[in-house]
Design a protein around this motif. Structure first.
Motif, PDB file in Angstrom:
ATOM      1  N   ASP A  58      23.110  -3.562 -13.429  1.00  0.00           N
ATOM      2  CA  ASP A  58      24.492  -3.047 -13.132  1.00  0.00           C
ATOM      3  C   ASP A  58      25.178  -4.085 -11.743  1.00  0.00           C
ATOM      4  O   ASP A  58      26.082  -4.245 -11.406  1.00  0.00           O
ATOM      5  CB  ASP A  58      24.391  -1.803 -12.332  1.00  0.00           C
ATOM      6  CG  ASP A  58      24.604  -0.891 -13.251  1.00  0.00           C
ATOM      7  OD1 ASP A  58      24.853  -1.377 -14.563  1.00  0.00           O
ATOM      8  OD2 ASP A  58      24.290   0.561 -13.402  1.00  0.00           O
ATOM      9  N   ALA A  59      24.016  -4.539 -10.975  1.00  0.00           N
ATOM     10  CA  ALA A  59      24.158  -5.556 -10.211  1.00  0.00           C
ATOM     11  C   ALA A  59      24.799  -6.775 -10.363  1.00  0.00           C
ATOM     12  O   ALA A  59      26.168  -7.204  -9.841  1.00  0.00           O
ATOM     13  CB  ALA A  59      23.008  -5.810  -9.110  1.00  0.00           C
ATOM     14  N   LEU A  60      24.335  -7.360 -11.777  1.00  0.00           N
ATOM     15  CA  LEU A  60      25.079  -8.418 -12.324  1.00  0.00           C
ATOM     16  C   LEU A  60      26.537  -8.133 -12.857  1.00  0.00           C
ATOM     17  O   LEU A  60      27.385  -9.036 -12.900  1.00  0.00           O
ATOM     18  CB  LEU A  60      24.078  -8.935 -13.429  1.00  0.00           C
ATOM     19  CG  LEU A  60      24.579 -10.165 -14.152  1.00  0.00           C
ATOM     20  CD1 LEU A  60      24.716 -11.275 -13.516  1.00  0.00           C
ATOM     21  CD2 LEU A  60      23.325 -10.527 -15.498  1.00  0.00           C
ATOM     22  N   ARG A  61      26.753  -6.961 -13.151  1.00  0.00           N
ATOM     23  CA  ARG A  61      28.012  -6.479 -13.819  1.00  0.00           C
ATOM     24  C   ARG A  61      28.855  -6.610 -12.675  1.00  0.00           C
ATOM     25  O   ARG A  61      30.021  -7.109 -12.681  1.00  0.00           O
ATOM     26  CB  ARG A  61      27.945  -5.195 -14.393  1.00  0.00           C
ATOM     27  CG  ARG A  61      29.007  -4.908 -15.222  1.00  0.00           C
ATOM     28  CD  ARG A  61      28.723  -3.377 -16.011  1.00  0.00           C
ATOM     29  NE  ARG A  61      27.776  -3.541 -17.088  1.00  0.00           N
ATOM     30  CZ  ARG A  61      26.517  -3.113 -17.156  1.00  0.00           C
ATOM     31  NH1 ARG A  61      26.461  -1.930 -16.113  1.00  0.00           N
ATOM     32  NH2 ARG A  61      25.534  -3.046 -17.900  1.00  0.00           N
ATOM     33  N   ALA A  62      28.524  -5.965 -11.583  1.00  0.00           N
ATOM     34  CA  ALA A  62      29.656  -6.013 -10.275  1.00  0.00           C
ATOM     35  C   ALA A  62      29.673  -7.528  -9.895  1.00  0.00           C
ATOM     36  O   ALA A  62      30.950  -7.745  -9.696  1.00  0.00           O
ATOM     37  CB  ALA A  62      28.877  -5.245  -9.399  1.00  0.00           C
ATOM     38  N   ALA A  63      28.807  -8.406  -9.794  1.00  0.00           N
ATOM     39  CA  ALA A  63      28.784  -9.664  -9.462  1.00  0.00           C
ATOM     40  C   ALA A  63      29.678 -10.309 -10.226  1.00  0.00           C
ATOM     41  O   ALA A  63      30.713 -11.202  -9.762  1.00  0.00           O
ATOM     42  CB  ALA A  63      27.459 -10.038  -9.299  1.00  0.00           C
ATOM     43  N   ASN A  64      29.566 -10.254 -11.550  1.00  0.00           N
ATOM     44  CA  ASN A  64      30.376 -11.051 -12.677  1.00  0.00           C
ATOM     45  C   ASN A  64      32.170 -10.447 -12.427  1.00  0.00           C
ATOM     46  O   ASN A  64      32.791 -11.312 -12.685  1.00  0.00           O
ATOM     47  CB  ASN A  64      30.153 -10.534 -13.995  1.00  0.00           C
ATOM     48  CG  ASN A  64      29.062 -11.495 -14.459  1.00  0.00           C
ATOM     49  OD1 ASN A  64      28.772 -12.619 -14.036  1.00  0.00           O
ATOM     50  ND2 ASN A  64      27.957 -11.010 -15.376  1.00  0.00           N
ATOM     51  N   GLU A  65      32.173  -9.311 -12.133  1.00  0.00           N
ATOM     52  CA  GLU A  65      33.683  -8.622 -12.030  1.00  0.00           C
ATOM     53  C   GLU A  65      34.002  -9.188 -10.729  1.00  0.00           C
ATOM     54  O   GLU A  65      35.294  -9.633 -10.707  1.00  0.00           O
ATOM     55  CB  GLU A  65      33.699  -7.306 -12.168  1.00  0.00           C
ATOM     56  CG  GLU A  65      34.890  -6.636 -12.189  1.00  0.00           C
ATOM     57  CD  GLU A  65      35.083  -5.200 -12.143  1.00  0.00           C
ATOM     58  OE1 GLU A  65      36.116  -4.695 -12.040  1.00  0.00           O
ATOM     59  OE2 GLU A  65      33.984  -4.437 -12.423  1.00  0.00           O
ATOM     60  N   SER A  66      33.426  -9.352  -9.639  1.00  0.00           N
ATOM     61  CA  SER A  66      33.942  -9.946  -8.421  1.00  0.00           C
ATOM     62  C   SER A  66      34.124 -11.369  -8.774  1.00  0.00           C
ATOM     63  O   SER A  66      35.344 -11.833  -8.242  1.00  0.00           O
ATOM     64  CB  SER A  66      32.795  -9.711  -7.372  1.00  0.00           C
ATOM     65  OG  SER A  66      32.992 -10.471  -6.191  1.00  0.00           O
ATOM     66  N   LEU A  67      33.298 -12.160  -9.220  1.00  0.00           N
ATOM     67  CA  LEU A  67      33.575 -13.321  -9.567  1.00  0.00           C
ATOM     68  C   LEU A  67      34.467 -13.826 -10.274  1.00  0.00           C
ATOM     69  O   LEU A  67      35.554 -14.562  -9.963  1.00  0.00           O
ATOM     70  CB  LEU A  67      32.333 -14.103 -10.221  1.00  0.00           C
ATOM     71  CG  LEU A  67      32.366 -15.487 -10.536  1.00  0.00           C
ATOM     72  CD1 LEU A  67      32.868 -16.459  -9.547  1.00  0.00           C
ATOM     73  CD2 LEU A  67      31.141 -16.027 -11.245  1.00  0.00           C
ATOM     74  N   GLN A  68      34.848 -12.939 -11.543  1.00  0.00           N
ATOM     75  CA  GLN A  68      35.990 -13.147 -12.355  1.00  0.00           C
ATOM     76  C   GLN A  68      37.397 -12.901 -11.224  1.00  0.00           C
ATOM     77  O   GLN A  68      38.522 -13.776 -11.561  1.00  0.00           O
ATOM     78  CB  GLN A  68      36.203 -12.250 -13.308  1.00  0.00           C
ATOM     79  CG  GLN A  68      35.017 -12.619 -14.502  1.00  0.00           C
ATOM     80  CD  GLN A  68      35.040 -14.173 -14.739  1.00  0.00           C
ATOM     81  OE1 GLN A  68      36.150 -14.714 -15.113  1.00  0.00           O
ATOM     82  NE2 GLN A  68      33.768 -14.784 -14.556  1.00  0.00           N
ATOM     83  N   LEU A  69      37.525 -12.018 -10.428  1.00  0.00           N
ATOM     84  CA  LEU A  69      38.735 -11.549  -9.661  1.00  0.00           C
ATOM     85  C   LEU A  69      38.780 -12.794  -8.820  1.00  0.00           C
ATOM     86  O   LEU A  69      39.895 -13.097  -8.631  1.00  0.00           O
ATOM     87  CB  LEU A  69      38.454 -10.180  -9.107  1.00  0.00           C
ATOM     88  CG  LEU A  69      38.940  -8.985  -9.701  1.00  0.00           C
ATOM     89  CD1 LEU A  69      38.312  -7.603  -9.068  1.00  0.00           C
ATOM     90  CD2 LEU A  69      40.294  -8.992  -9.715  1.00  0.00           C
TER      91      LEU A  69
END
Length: 103
Positions: A58-69
């Protein structure tokens, strides 16, 4: 509040506040695009809180979404979000590396 709780050394206490902030910003950002940068930042922090409690997926999921934004914001306003892109990329890579070492 989440950051203050995180600094106490009790990462689990910060997590619900980080999740609540992301939830609120997800509702605001579609109607007010200026909140996208706040959502990206909140997701970046949330990834750290989640990682601290041991859920690297889930940490990776949040980090990926942050990076995409942040990448989208940087395309829209070149060089304005370069540092945030760099930091979000670092977190994503860190969580991915930790996850791969676990498995």
């Amino acid at each position: 509040m989440a950051r203050s709780l995180d600094e106490t050394g009790e990462p689990g206490q910060a997590l619900p506040f980080g999740e609540e902030l992301v939830h609120i910003l997800r509702r605001l950002a579609p109607r007010r695009p200026r909140y996208d940068r706040f959502l990206a930042g909140a997701l970046h922090q949330l990834g750290g809180y989640i990682s601290d409690v041991g859920d690297l997926t889930d940490a990776l999921r949040a980090a990926n979404e942050s990076l995409q934004l942040y990448l989208r914001l940087d395309r829209e306003q070149p060089e304005s979000f370069a540092l945030q892109v760099e930091l979000a990329t670092h977190n994503r890579d860190l969580f991915l590396d930790r996850l791969q070492r676990q498995g």
